[in-house]
Motif scaffolding. Structure first.
Motif, PDB file in Angstrom:
ATOM      1  N   GLU A  26       4.208   6.889  15.163  1.00  9.32           N
ATOM      2  CA  GLU A  26       4.208   5.362  15.867  1.00  9.32           C
ATOM      3  C   GLU A  26       4.363   5.059  17.140  1.00  9.32           C
TER       4      GLU A  26
ATOM      5  N   ASP B  57       1.591   4.368  12.113  1.00  7.43           N
ATOM      6  CA  ASP B  57       1.250   2.502  13.369  1.00  7.43           C
ATOM      7  C   ASP B  57      -0.494   2.723  12.678  1.00  7.43           C
TER       8      ASP B  57
ATOM      9  N   LYS C 253       3.533  -5.949  11.421  1.00  7.75           N
ATOM     10  CA  LYS C 253       5.378  -6.185  12.924  1.00  7.75           C
ATOM     11  C   LYS C 253       5.535  -7.774  12.972  1.00  7.75           C
TER      12      LYS C 253
END
Length: 460
Positions: free
Chosen positions: A23, A70, A118
């Motif tokens: 991330e 991510d 997200k």
């Protein structure tokens, strides 16, 4: 009936490793790292870029049970970061800020554990829960009873992507046999069309012996027929899933079912546990003890009952207070858990300062030797009361179980020997075996060291 082999759980080399967090956002990385450590008890290896991830994976210093990735990491314009982690065989939960149907297909084609978007106020909560569930799923066994074919292959792949241990069979009779010899199967997914019976018949038959508090059933239906759905639920299924399969629906329904099982398991543990010591409680001991004894008697395995009482415990409470008394009870219980094989034997706190042991595979001689070792080890414990060290001793009565009687009779026999231990000075073990040995040796009631089967049993 075809031969059905007992399931053997696979080895889990990655089970205890850290979470790999890929991330680039400092905010998300900090929040998730903290929550993984505090809420799941997992350390975190964090990579903020594609080169850093490549270097970390090449070093091979850790076995990662799961990765949170991510999808839009710099240097990975087309999801290369996801492919890299998957090439190393690491299960993945995708964390992405941009999402459309094309991204969904790319993610699901790679059989990820889950994905979380997200743009959601609960995004971090969902990631933590997804990781927690995936780690717990490694201990869950699922039985898939479905006719061979593409539908079964797809469903099995979806379940294994959730890190579940999956066993596949084609007939209802094979499924029933596996459930009987593998009581740790917790979830069954059943198709409607089987060679030897239909899904409704299978549900009815297993529900005759297995309640839904320990075994959950999901029906896999070939059509969205409401009457068939109702039929499955009435037959004992807990949920249904329609074909063609929607990946997210399978994930959610299976996850919800496993969560329900986990909650029921926690309730059973709470109901069976002593609130203070964590040992089994009196109710559970009286509920399970007779069954365990009956199995020993049927199979010819020796077993013995032992009652343990803390000497002068009321005096300890009066002198040092109930807080120290609770500490002593907890300390003794913890030490007993360390010394007693909890998988083979039943250990419980009956109430107050009294504990009970049902010792599997031990006749009177072996149980007496074991309880003497236990007595000596418990006497070594030290507890602090202000500036003073406090220790306690225990008296133990042991009775061998040799024939079928009421459960209370077994307890009463052990209680009689416990009474004799107290009457002769406390801090000792009394048993029917000791009485026989002393009688044959013509010795007085004062316990002395003696040998049994090569072991020396010291009764002070």
């Amino acid at each position: 009936m075809p031969y059905v082999q007992q399931i053997v759980a696979p080895k889990r080399d990655r089970k205890d490793g850290p979470v790999l967090l890929v991330e680039d956002s400092r905010t998300f990385a900090s929040i998730l790292s903290y929550r993984f450590r505090e809420e799941i008890g997992r350390s975190v290896v964090h990579c903020a870029s594609m080169p850093q991830l490549e270097e970390t994976l090449k070093r091979g210093e850790q076995n990662y049970p799961i990765a949170v990735v991510d999808l839009n990491l710099p240097g990975s314009p087309h999801g290369e970061v996801l492919d890299l982690v998957i090439r190393y065989g690491i299960p993945v939960v995708v964390f992405t800020g941009s999402f459309d149907l094309g991204a969904r297909e790319r993610i699901l084609d790679r059989h990820v554990v889950d994905y979380v978007i997200k743009d959601n106020e609960r995004a971090c909560d969902m990631i933590v829960e997804s990781v927690r569930r995936a780690l717990a799923n490694r201990d869950v066994r699922v039985l898939l009873v479905h006719e061979p074919g593409e539908a079964r292959d797809q469903l099995a792949a979806l379940l294994r992507a959730q890190l579940l241990t999956v066993v596949e069979v084609a007939t209802g009779e094979q499924g029933r046999t596996l459930i009987e010899i593998n009581p740790d199967i917790e979830l069954v997914l059943i198709g409607q069309h089987l060679p030897d019976m239909d899904g409704l018949q299978f549900c009815r038959r297993i529900r005759r012996k297995h309640g839904d508090d320990r075994l959950r059933v999901i029906g896999i239906l070939p059509t969205a027929d409401r009457f068939l759905s109702v039929g499955f639920i009435k037959a004992g299924a807990n949920d249904v899933i329609y074909q063609p399969l929607l990946v997210e629906e399978v994930q959610c329904r299976v996850a919800h079912t496993i969560d329900t099982l986990s909650q029921m398991k926690q309730l059973r543990i709470a109901a069976a546990s002593d609130y203070l010591t964590g040992l089994f409680n009196r109710r559970y001991f009286y509920m399970m003890g007779p069954d365990l004894i009956e199995k020993c008697l049927q199979t010819g395995v020796s077993c013995s009952m032992a009652l343990i009482d803390i000497d002068h415990f009321r005096r300890v409470n009066d002198t040092y207070g109930n807080d120290l008394g609770d500490t002593i009870l907890t300390g003794l219980a913890t030490r007993m858990q360390q010394l007693v094989d909890m998988d083979q034997n039943l250990v419980a706190r009956l109430g107050g300062e009294e504990f009970a042991l049902l010792l599997h595979g031990m006749d009177g001689a072996r149980a007496s030797i074991f309880c003497e070792m236990l007595r000596q080890e418990l006497a070594k414990l030290r507890f602090v009361a202000g500036a003073q060290e406090v220790s306690v001793t225990v008296s133990i009565g042991v009775a061998e179980i040799e024939a079928r009687e009421t459960f209370d009779n077994y307890l009463n026999a052990a209680d009689q020997f416990l009474f004799m231990a107290k009457q002769s000075g406390r801090d000792r073990v009394f048993s029917d075996h000791w009485m026989r040995v002393m009688g044959e040796a013509g010795q007085s009631r004062r316990p002395q060291p003696f040998e049994t089967g090569g072991d020396v049993l010291y009764l002070t």
